[in-house]
Design an enzyme around this catalytic site. Structure first.
Site, PDB file in Angstrom:
ATOM      1  N   ALA A   1      -6.595 -17.863   1.117  1.00 15.64           N
ATOM      2  CA  ALA A   1      -7.456 -17.037   1.965  1.00 15.64           C
ATOM      3  C   ALA A   1      -8.897 -17.527   1.969  1.00 15.64           C
ATOM      4  O   ALA A   1      -9.577 -17.471   3.004  1.00 15.64           O
ATOM      5  CB  ALA A   1      -7.390 -15.587   1.506  1.00 15.64           C
ATOM      6  N   GLN A   2      -9.381 -18.013   0.809  1.00 13.94           N
ATOM      7  CA  GLN A   2     -10.769 -18.488   0.751  1.00 13.94           C
ATOM      8  C   GLN A   2     -11.016 -19.593   1.771  1.00 13.94           C
ATOM      9  O   GLN A   2     -12.105 -19.692   2.338  1.00 13.94           O
ATOM     10  CB  GLN A   2     -11.111 -19.003  -0.655  1.00 13.94           C
ATOM     11  CG  GLN A   2     -11.146 -17.923  -1.726  1.00 13.94           C
ATOM     12  CD  GLN A   2      -9.831 -17.832  -2.462  1.00 13.94           C
ATOM     13  OE1 GLN A   2      -8.771 -18.082  -1.887  1.00 13.94           O
ATOM     14  NE2 GLN A   2      -9.892 -17.483  -3.742  1.00 13.94           N
TER      15      GLN A   2
ATOM     16  N   VAL B   1       0.842  -1.192   0.000  1.00 11.27           N
ATOM     17  CA  VAL B   1       0.000   0.000   0.000  1.00 11.27           C
ATOM     18  C   VAL B   1       0.878   1.242   0.000  1.00 11.27           C
ATOM     19  O   VAL B   1       2.006   1.225   0.487  1.00 11.27           O
ATOM     20  CB  VAL B   1      -0.938   0.023   1.227  1.00 11.27           C
ATOM     21  CG1 VAL B   1      -1.886  -1.161   1.204  1.00 11.27           C
ATOM     22  CG2 VAL B   1      -0.149   0.080   2.532  1.00 11.27           C
TER      23      VAL B   1
ATOM     24  N   VAL C   1       4.176  -4.363   4.948  1.00 12.90           N
ATOM     25  CA  VAL C   1       3.995  -2.904   4.974  1.00 12.90           C
ATOM     26  C   VAL C   1       2.629  -2.530   5.544  1.00 12.90           C
ATOM     27  O   VAL C   1       2.526  -1.740   6.491  1.00 12.90           O
ATOM     28  CB  VAL C   1       4.175  -2.301   3.569  1.00 12.90           C
ATOM     29  CG1 VAL C   1       3.854  -0.807   3.584  1.00 12.90           C
ATOM     30  CG2 VAL C   1       5.593  -2.528   3.065  1.00 12.90           C
ATOM     31  N   SER C   2       1.575  -3.085   4.991  1.00 11.84           N
ATOM     32  CA  SER C   2       0.235  -2.759   5.489  1.00 11.84           C
ATOM     33  C   SER C   2       0.043  -3.260   6.913  1.00 11.84           C
ATOM     34  O   SER C   2      -0.632  -2.609   7.723  1.00 11.84           O
ATOM     35  CB  SER C   2      -0.840  -3.335   4.566  1.00 11.84           C
ATOM     36  OG  SER C   2      -0.613  -4.709   4.311  1.00 11.84           O
TER      37      SER C   2
ATOM     38  N   ASP D   1      -1.485 -15.161   3.847  1.00  7.51           N
ATOM     39  CA  ASP D   1      -0.839 -15.087   2.535  1.00  7.51           C
ATOM     40  C   ASP D   1      -0.461 -16.498   2.108  1.00  7.51           C
ATOM     41  O   ASP D   1      -0.101 -17.333   2.941  1.00  7.51           O
ATOM     42  CB  ASP D   1       0.412 -14.201   2.588  1.00  7.51           C
ATOM     43  CG  ASP D   1       0.763 -13.613   1.228  1.00  7.51           C
ATOM     44  OD1 ASP D   1       0.702 -12.385   1.077  1.00  7.51           O
ATOM     45  OD2 ASP D   1       1.106 -14.391   0.310  1.00  7.51           O
ATOM     46  N   ILE D   2      -0.534 -16.744   0.810  1.00  7.01           N
ATOM     47  CA  ILE D   2      -0.211 -18.078   0.303  1.00  7.01           C
ATOM     48  C   ILE D   2       1.280 -18.248   0.054  1.00  7.01           C
ATOM     49  O   ILE D   2       1.773 -19.367  -0.105  1.00  7.01           O
ATOM     50  CB  ILE D   2      -1.013 -18.374  -0.984  1.00  7.01           C
ATOM     51  CG1 ILE D   2      -1.071 -19.881  -1.250  1.00  7.01           C
ATOM     52  CG2 ILE D   2      -0.453 -17.594  -2.174  1.00  7.01           C
ATOM     53  CD1 ILE D   2      -2.065 -20.278  -2.307  1.00  7.01           C
TER      54      ILE D   2
ATOM     55  N   HIS E   1      -8.732  -2.711  -0.762  1.00  9.49           N
ATOM     56  CA  HIS E   1      -7.803  -1.955  -1.608  1.00  9.49           C
ATOM     57  C   HIS E   1      -7.901  -2.477  -3.048  1.00  9.49           C
ATOM     58  O   HIS E   1      -8.409  -3.550  -3.289  1.00  9.49           O
ATOM     59  CB  HIS E   1      -6.377  -2.105  -1.086  1.00  9.49           C
ATOM     60  CG  HIS E   1      -5.402  -1.180  -1.741  1.00  9.49           C
ATOM     61  ND1 HIS E   1      -4.130  -1.568  -2.105  1.00  9.49           N
ATOM     62  CD2 HIS E   1      -5.513   0.132  -2.109  1.00  9.49           C
ATOM     63  CE1 HIS E   1      -3.512  -0.543  -2.665  1.00  9.49           C
ATOM     64  NE2 HIS E   1      -4.322   0.493  -2.676  1.00  9.49           N
TER      65      HIS E   1
ATOM     66  N   HIS F   1       6.599 -14.206   1.564  1.00  8.25           N
ATOM     67  CA  HIS F   1       5.927 -12.995   2.040  1.00  8.25           C
ATOM     68  C   HIS F   1       5.801 -13.028   3.559  1.00  8.25           C
ATOM     69  O   HIS F   1       6.094 -12.037   4.242  1.00  8.25           O
ATOM     70  CB  HIS F   1       4.541 -12.872   1.416  1.00  8.25           C
ATOM     71  CG  HIS F   1       4.563 -12.607  -0.051  1.00  8.25           C
ATOM     72  ND1 HIS F   1       3.407 -12.388  -0.782  1.00  8.25           N
ATOM     73  CD2 HIS F   1       5.585 -12.518  -0.941  1.00  8.25           C
ATOM     74  CE1 HIS F   1       3.727 -12.176  -2.053  1.00  8.25           C
ATOM     75  NE2 HIS F   1       5.040 -12.265  -2.167  1.00  8.25           N
TER      76      HIS F   1
END
EC number: 2.1.1.-
Length: 224
Positions: free
Chosen positions: A129-130, A51, A80-81, A99-100, A173, A104
């Site tokens: 995430a699903q 972001v 960051v976010s 996160d997959i 976002h 990350h």
């Protein structure tokens, strides 16, 4: 007069519109500390989205206004976010971030450690995430932030609203897609998905939404 040409004097360089000037001012008005700057640099190095500082400041504000004890994030990136969200959360608040990509999550964990954020304040989950969102409890989160593949926004919005307590905020976002979401002639899969996510929020009578022109568009809504 110093002889320096202004926008009107430079051939091929039209003056920015009022909207462009306001956007540039908003995006340029926020400074980041060395921890955030380092996380942003690592995000750039691995090609992970991050972001903008102005969107980060908005996340901090919304986290604080919402109570900031339990926050869920879809799309960790390099942290960051997450750093911005944590800066607005309570001292005992917990950020659940999904996160997959293991890399990350590793970089986000590094960023949180550099910021002095203890492991009890973050829950980093590797997976789709699903699938992960369906395992989180109903009405248990003050804020849900979605910053992931636009194609999946409708699914994330449906789950995110379920997770919100009364007074909680959902934040999406990439709600503008560089302006394509508002272009009547744009009909690609990403645009269709983003419009569907916006429709779900707009038509949910429990939500009061607003579209904020920062970053790539931020759609936020508070739940009654």
């Amino acid at each position: 007069m110093d002889g320096t040409p202004g926008h009107d004097d430079m051939p091929g360089q039209p003056a920015p519109s009022r909207g462009e000037s306001l956007w540039a001012h908003a995006e340029g008005s926020i400074s980041e500390d060395v921890i955030l700057a380092g996380a942003r640099e690592r995000a750039t190095d691995i090609g992970a989205g991050a972001v903008t500082p102005a969107v980060g400041a908005l996340l901090c504000l919304l986290a604080k206004l919402s109570g900031g004890k339990a926050v869920a994030e879809v799309g960790t990136g390099a942290g960051v976010s997450g750093l911005w969200l944590l800066s607005g959360m309570r001292d005992d608040g917990v950020l659940t971030t999904i996160d997959i990509e293991p890399e990350h999550l590793r970089l986000a964990r590094q960023a949180f450690a550099e910021a002095g954020i203890g492991p009890s304040r973050t829950r980093l989950i590797s997976g789709r995430a699903q699938e992960v969102l369906t395992r989180l409890a109903d009405a248990s989160y003050d804020l849900v932030f979605i910053d992931a593949d636009p194609i999946d926004q409708p699914d994330y919005v449906a789950e995110g609203v379920r997770l919100l307590r009364s007074g909680g905020v959902i934040v999406v976002h990439r709600a503008a897609l560089g302006g394509r979401a508002g272009d009547p002639g744009a009909r690609d899969a990403e645009v269709i998905a983003v419009r569907e996510a916006a429709r779900l929020i707009a038509e949910d009578e429990r939500l009061t939404p607003a579209l904020v022109p920062l970053g790539d568009g931020v759609l936020a809504a508070v739940r009654d």
